[in-house]
Design a protein around this motif. Structure first.
Motif, PDB file in Angstrom:
ATOM      1  N   ALA A  12       0.832  -1.205   0.000  1.00 31.51           N
ATOM      2  CA  ALA A  12       0.000   0.000   0.000  1.00 31.51           C
ATOM      3  C   ALA A  12       0.871   1.262   0.000  1.00 31.51           C
ATOM      4  O   ALA A  12       0.580   2.226  -0.721  1.00 31.51           O
ATOM      5  N   LEU A  13       1.920   1.262   0.797  1.00 33.61           N
ATOM      6  CA  LEU A  13       2.822   2.414   0.831  1.00 33.61           C
ATOM      7  C   LEU A  13       3.525   2.611  -0.512  1.00 33.61           C
ATOM      8  O   LEU A  13       3.718   3.752  -0.953  1.00 33.61           O
ATOM      9  N   LEU A  14       3.891   1.516  -1.166  1.00 36.14           N
ATOM     10  CA  LEU A  14       4.505   1.624  -2.489  1.00 36.14           C
ATOM     11  C   LEU A  14       3.535   2.212  -3.515  1.00 36.14           C
ATOM     12  O   LEU A  14       3.928   3.046  -4.340  1.00 36.14           O
ATOM     13  N   PHE A  15       2.281   1.787  -3.450  1.00 35.36           N
ATOM     14  CA  PHE A  15       1.272   2.351  -4.364  1.00 35.36           C
ATOM     15  C   PHE A  15       1.083   3.846  -4.091  1.00 35.36           C
ATOM     16  O   PHE A  15       0.991   4.649  -5.028  1.00 35.36           O
ATOM     17  N   LEU A  16       1.003   4.219  -2.829  1.00 37.50           N
ATOM     18  CA  LEU A  16       0.848   5.640  -2.483  1.00 37.50           C
ATOM     19  C   LEU A  16       2.060   6.453  -2.922  1.00 37.50           C
ATOM     20  O   LEU A  16       1.921   7.570  -3.430  1.00 37.50           O
ATOM     21  N   ALA A  17       3.257   5.904  -2.738  1.00 35.81           N
ATOM     22  CA  ALA A  17       4.467   6.600  -3.178  1.00 35.81           C
ATOM     23  C   ALA A  17       4.491   6.752  -4.694  1.00 35.81           C
ATOM     24  O   ALA A  17       4.870   7.799  -5.221  1.00 35.81           O
ATOM     25  N   ALA A  18       4.077   5.703  -5.402  1.00 36.57           N
ATOM     26  CA  ALA A  18       4.030   5.782  -6.865  1.00 36.57           C
ATOM     27  C   ALA A  18       3.031   6.833  -7.323  1.00 36.57           C
ATOM     28  O   ALA A  18       3.314   7.621  -8.230  1.00 36.57           O
ATOM     29  N   ALA A  19       1.857   6.870  -6.689  1.00 39.22           N
ATOM     30  CA  ALA A  19       0.850   7.873  -7.043  1.00 39.22           C
ATOM     31  C   ALA A  19       1.369   9.279  -6.769  1.00 39.22           C
ATOM     32  O   ALA A  19       1.195  10.188  -7.591  1.00 39.22           O
ATOM     33  N   ALA A  20       2.014   9.468  -5.613  1.00 37.81           N
ATOM     34  CA  ALA A  20       2.561  10.786  -5.280  1.00 37.81           C
ATOM     35  C   ALA A  20       3.681  11.158  -6.250  1.00 37.81           C
ATOM     36  O   ALA A  20       3.765  12.315  -6.700  1.00 37.81           O
ATOM     37  N   GLY A  21       4.525  10.203  -6.583  1.00 37.18           N
ATOM     38  CA  GLY A  21       5.604  10.467  -7.534  1.00 37.18           C
ATOM     39  C   GLY A  21       5.087  10.818  -8.918  1.00 37.18           C
ATOM     40  O   GLY A  21       5.603  11.731  -9.569  1.00 37.18           O
ATOM     41  N   LEU A  22       4.075  10.116  -9.358  1.00 38.52           N
ATOM     42  CA  LEU A  22       3.481  10.425 -10.669  1.00 38.52           C
ATOM     43  C   LEU A  22       2.806  11.791 -10.655  1.00 38.52           C
ATOM     44  O   LEU A  22       2.876  12.532 -11.638  1.00 38.52           O
ATOM     45  N   ARG A  23       2.163  12.117  -9.557  1.00 42.33           N
ATOM     46  CA  ARG A  23       1.526  13.434  -9.453  1.00 42.33           C
ATOM     47  C   ARG A  23       2.586  14.533  -9.482  1.00 42.33           C
ATOM     48  O   ARG A  23       2.417  15.553 -10.146  1.00 42.33           O
ATOM     49  N   TYR A  24       3.658  14.320  -8.750  1.00 37.17           N
ATOM     50  CA  TYR A  24       4.748  15.295  -8.742  1.00 37.17           C
ATOM     51  C   TYR A  24       5.335  15.444 -10.141  1.00 37.17           C
ATOM     52  O   TYR A  24       5.575  16.558 -10.607  1.00 37.17           O
ATOM     53  N   ALA A  25       5.570  14.310 -10.818  1.00 38.13           N
ATOM     54  CA  ALA A  25       6.128  14.357 -12.169  1.00 38.13           C
ATOM     55  C   ALA A  25       5.187  15.077 -13.124  1.00 38.13           C
ATOM     56  O   ALA A  25       5.630  15.833 -13.998  1.00 38.13           O
ATOM     57  N   GLY A  26       3.882  14.867 -12.954  1.00 37.21           N
ATOM     58  CA  GLY A  26       2.912  15.560 -13.791  1.00 37.21           C
ATOM     59  C   GLY A  26       2.893  17.054 -13.517  1.00 37.21           C
ATOM     60  O   GLY A  26       2.859  17.872 -14.439  1.00 37.21           O
ATOM     61  N   ASP A  27       2.926  17.431 -12.233  1.00 37.93           N
ATOM     62  CA  ASP A  27       2.919  18.851 -11.865  1.00 37.93           C
ATOM     63  C   ASP A  27       4.209  19.553 -12.290  1.00 37.93           C
ATOM     64  O   ASP A  27       4.200  20.737 -12.611  1.00 37.93           O
TER      65      ASP A  27
END
Length: 138
Positions: A12-27
């Motif tokens: 779950a933490l890996l999924f959350l980190a991936a989502a946050a990382g993708l959001r950061y990369a998008g922003d």
């Protein structure tokens, strides 16, 4: 804490980190919004496939009758296969298909797998009461 719970929390933490990382990369403009959405949906599809692949291997609990054990294992196998294929289908659609097709197609694949799994399970366990598998002793 049990190993299953620890593993689930780590995933779950890996999924959350991936989502946050993708959001950061998008922003930050490193990837487009569509790319971030696709990548997250691919991860979700692969996560579903990975978890579903483990379903038949996770039988346990209190001892039951041999009939219930067999039907439980069969239901877990059907669910494992159908949800694994749905997860792989979702990942493939989000990798290669246009967004509109991936959106509808992945939802349809997962819904069909869930319907198949639930239908098979209901059929298997409603049949438990109708057809005894072991002879009765008189």
């Amino acid at each position: 804490m049990s190993p299953r719970i620890t593993t689930a929390i780590v995933i779950a933490l890996l999924f959350l980190a991936a989502a946050a990382g993708l959001r950061y990369a998008g922003d930050a403009g490193l990837i487009g919004a569509d790319g971030a959405r696709r990548a997250l949906q691919i991860l979700i599809g692969l996560g579903l496939a990975g978890y579903a692949n483990l379903m038949p291997k996770r039988i346990g609990g209190a001892p039951r009758s041999p009939l219930v054990e067999r039907r439980t294992q069969a239901a877990l196998r059907v669910g494992g296969w159908s949800l694994t294929l749905a997860g792989l289908t979702q990942a493939a659609l989000w990798t290669f298909a246009p967004l509109a097709v991936a959106d509808v197609g992945s939802l349809a694949a997962v819904a069909a797998a869930l319907t198949l799994t639930l239908g098979y399970t209901l059929r298997a366990f409603t049949a438990c009461g109708r057809a005894p598998d072991t002879p009765t002793v008189r």
